[in-house]
Design an enzyme around this catalytic site. Structure first.
Site, mmCIF file in Angstrom:
data_model
loop_
_atom_site.group_PDB
_atom_site.id
_atom_site.type_symbol
_atom_site.label_atom_id
_atom_site.label_comp_id
_atom_site.label_asym_id
_atom_site.label_seq_id
_atom_site.Cartn_x
_atom_site.Cartn_y
_atom_site.Cartn_z
ATOM 1 N N LYS A 76 4.493 -8.702 -8.767
ATOM 2 C CA LYS A 76 3.130 -7.856 -7.744
ATOM 3 C C LYS A 76 2.102 -7.999 -7.970
ATOM 4 O O LYS A 76 1.377 -7.365 -9.526
ATOM 5 C CB LYS A 76 4.114 -6.881 -7.552
ATOM 6 C CG LYS A 76 3.650 -5.562 -6.602
ATOM 7 C CD LYS A 76 4.812 -4.432 -6.349
ATOM 8 C CE LYS A 76 3.564 -3.788 -5.473
ATOM 9 N NZ LYS A 76 4.086 -2.233 -5.737
ATOM 10 N N SER A 151 6.977 -1.062 -0.717
ATOM 11 C CA SER A 151 5.989 -1.321 -0.897
ATOM 12 C C SER A 151 5.878 -3.133 -1.823
ATOM 13 O O SER A 151 4.721 -3.821 -1.490
ATOM 14 C CB SER A 151 5.083 -1.075 -2.012
ATOM 15 O OG SER A 151 4.943 -1.204 -2.958
ATOM 16 N N SER A 175 10.284 1.509 -3.764
ATOM 17 C CA SER A 175 9.415 0.657 -3.437
ATOM 18 C C SER A 175 9.941 -1.304 -4.680
ATOM 19 O O SER A 175 9.672 -2.170 -3.909
ATOM 20 C CB SER A 175 8.101 0.297 -4.300
ATOM 21 O OG SER A 175 7.310 1.090 -2.748
HETATM 22 N N1 GLN Z 1 7.715 4.173 0.263
HETATM 23 C C1 GLN Z 1 7.048 4.899 -0.598
HETATM 24 C C2 GLN Z 1 5.874 5.345 -0.059
HETATM 25 O O1 GLN Z 1 4.895 5.145 1.063
HETATM 26 C C3 GLN Z 1 7.940 4.812 -1.668
HETATM 27 C C4 GLN Z 1 6.342 3.309 -1.584
HETATM 28 C C5 GLN Z 1 7.089 3.413 -3.704
HETATM 29 O O2 GLN Z 1 7.789 3.028 -4.153
HETATM 30 N N2 GLN Z 1 5.746 2.653 -4.242
HETATM 31 O O3 GLN Z 1 5.078 5.965 -0.590
#
Ligand code: GLN
Length: 485
Positions: A76, A151, A175
């Site tokens: 990532k 994400s 995410s």
């Molecule tokens: N979707 C959640 C957010 O927008 C979690 C994102 C994540 O786990 N990095 O914060």
């Protein structure tokens, strides 16, 4: 060869049926050919990959190869990689070449993995659809009109499309698990502190945790063995010996006590997803588990508490991007204030700016008690709720996400509805617990993940449950035709 798991590839490398250079070239070629349809990579690192592969082949010839030596993976783009652009999906870091490797990358390199490239992600890991990336949305390989989740959407999509055998991800509120669910792969978010956060660009430091995204639980265990362990460079790293994550894979599930939170199965849950999850739980029962209904009464409080705590931490973490030290700087600033304002205004996207504003507001003198302290109290109640549940059951199961993949653009202008896609995952981060998402079926042609939540440090048991489920089902073997033939 691209449909093989890490375990299978490792065997082929060991037997000499395949060299790492061949394997690496195969995946690099696939990325070049197929990724234009998905946009799952921000950059590829062909030269580095082939150089690493050559060394891996030499190590193997010299008899000093481990299980992951010579296996290509993707990182990532939130993990710093020495000499390679590391963007966190943001224009702010579009020009950032990291001078060092994140601990996760260093450890995986030491285990002999090959870096194919850096995967696309929501900007600074803020999002659930991969649409907030400066580098454009990622498409779901099962249907390219749909989002892959976020994400870690690029990591999930590239593993699902078999453009990489495995990838790293990070999970602050879901995410790893939510994109794993939406793309039909296996994802593990470990116990907070199990994997070093050093060199992983910070979003919300008390919640962020790295983890593996793979085809199978067995592969996730291999990745965990390489990624985890104490790191003195991360003050929240847990100073205890990491277990062998493969050690319990083959245990029986006889007598396993599964809790199903009634709050996970009420309105808001898509009926197709519910059906898949109910069938999967029956399959787990057939393996010897007993199932009972439990209550996690704080479920509805998790998203609101998270959207105070995570932005508060983000507003502090992201203050370092000021256009002075590194990252994007606006053209011709009139003075220092103009430099700050325009560098941050032009360098950060809309969602990141929204979070910074919410966070700064929640931390400001007049509102700190009303929002931030209150959210921290809720966080404790959520942890207590889980502790109570785990006094009674070994594992909690339910859907990973309330729906399968949604259409690109469908929720892009509706942050609240987007935030609710993490309703079943966020509480786990607030409590620091480990959890997995495992492919469990399909609804309307799109994959659905089963979430398994364990108590602190129960990863070997979670991997065991997931592995036994995968021995009894073949959802994790299903691949999207257009990408995997
Ligand atoms: N979707 C959640 C957010 O927008 C979690 C994102 C994540 O786990 N990095 O914060």
């Amino acid at each position: 060869m691209h449909n093989k798991t890490l375990v299978e590839l490792s065997q082929q490398l060991a037997s000499g049926a395949l060299s790492s250079v061949e394997l690496t070239q195969h995946f690099l070629d696939r990325i070049k050919l197929l990724d234009p349809q998905l946009n799952s990579f921000i950059s590829t690192t062909d030269e580095l990959a082939l150089a690493q592969a050559k060394i891996a082949d030499e190590l193997r010839a010299a008899g000093s190869a481990g299980p992951l030596t010579g296996i290509p993976i993707a990182h990532k783009d939130i993990f710093c990689t020495k000499g390679v652009k590391t963007t966190a999906g943001s224009k702010m870091l579009d020009n950032f070449i990291s001078p060092y490797d994140a601990t996760v990358v260093e450890k995986l390199n030491a285990a002999g993995t090959i870096t194919l490239g850096k995967t696309n992600m929501d900007e600074f890991a803020m999002g659930s659809s991969n649409e907030t990336s400066f580098y454009g949305a990622v498409k779901n390989p099962w249907n390219t009109d749909y989002v892959p989740g976020g994400s870690s959407g690029g990591s999930a999509a590239c593993v699902a499309a078999r453009l990489a055998p495995a990838a790293t991800g990070t999970d602050t509120g879901g995410s790893i698990r939510q994109p794993a669910s939406l793309c039909g792969i296996t994802g593990l978010k470990p116990t907070y502190g199990s994997i070093s956060r050093w060199g992983m660009i910070a979003f919300a430091s008390s919640l962020d945790q790295a983890g593996p995204m793979t085809q199978t639980a067995e592969d996730a265990a291999l990745m965990m063995n390489a990624m985890s362990g104490f790191d003195s460079k991360d003050s929240t790293s847990i100073n205890k010996e990491a277990p062998d994550y493969t050690s319990e894979l083959n245990n029986s599930l006889e007598g396993l006590k599964v809790g199903l939170p009634k709050e996970f199965f009420k309105e808001g849950l898509d009926s197709g997803v519910q059906q898949v999850i109910e069938t999967a739980i029956k399959d787990i029962e057939k393996l010897g588990a007993t199932v009972k209904e439990i209550s996690l009464s704080t479920t509805d409080l998790a998203v609101p508490a998270y959207y105070v705590i995570a932005p508060a931490e983000a507003s502090s973490n992201l203050s370092r991007f000021d256009g002075v030290r590194y990252g994007y700087r606006c053209d011709n600033p009139a003075n220092l204030e103009d430099l700050y304002k325009r560098s941050r205004g032009e360098g950060f996207g809309e969602e990141v700016q929204r979070r910074i504003l919410i966070g700064a507001y929640a931390l400001s003198a007049g509102f700190y008690d009303a929002y931030y302290i209150k959210a921290q109290k809720i966080r404790r109640l959520i942890k207590n709720d889980f502790d109570k549940a785990f006094a009674d059951v070994d594992v909690i199961m339910g859907p990973t996400a309330p729906s399968a993949g949604f259409a690109l653009g469908e929720k892009a202008d509706d942050p609240i509805s987007m935030y609710l896609s993490d309703i079943y995952t966020i509480a786990v981060n607030l409590a620091g617990l480990p959890a997995m998402s495992v492919p469990a079926g399909f609804t309307a042609g799109l994959p659905v993940g089963l979430q398994m939540i364990g108590s602190h440090f129960s990863e070997p048991r979670l991997l065991n449950i997931a592995h036994q489920f995968q021995q009894a089902t073949d959802w994790h073997k299903k691949t999207p035709d257009a990408f995997t033939k």
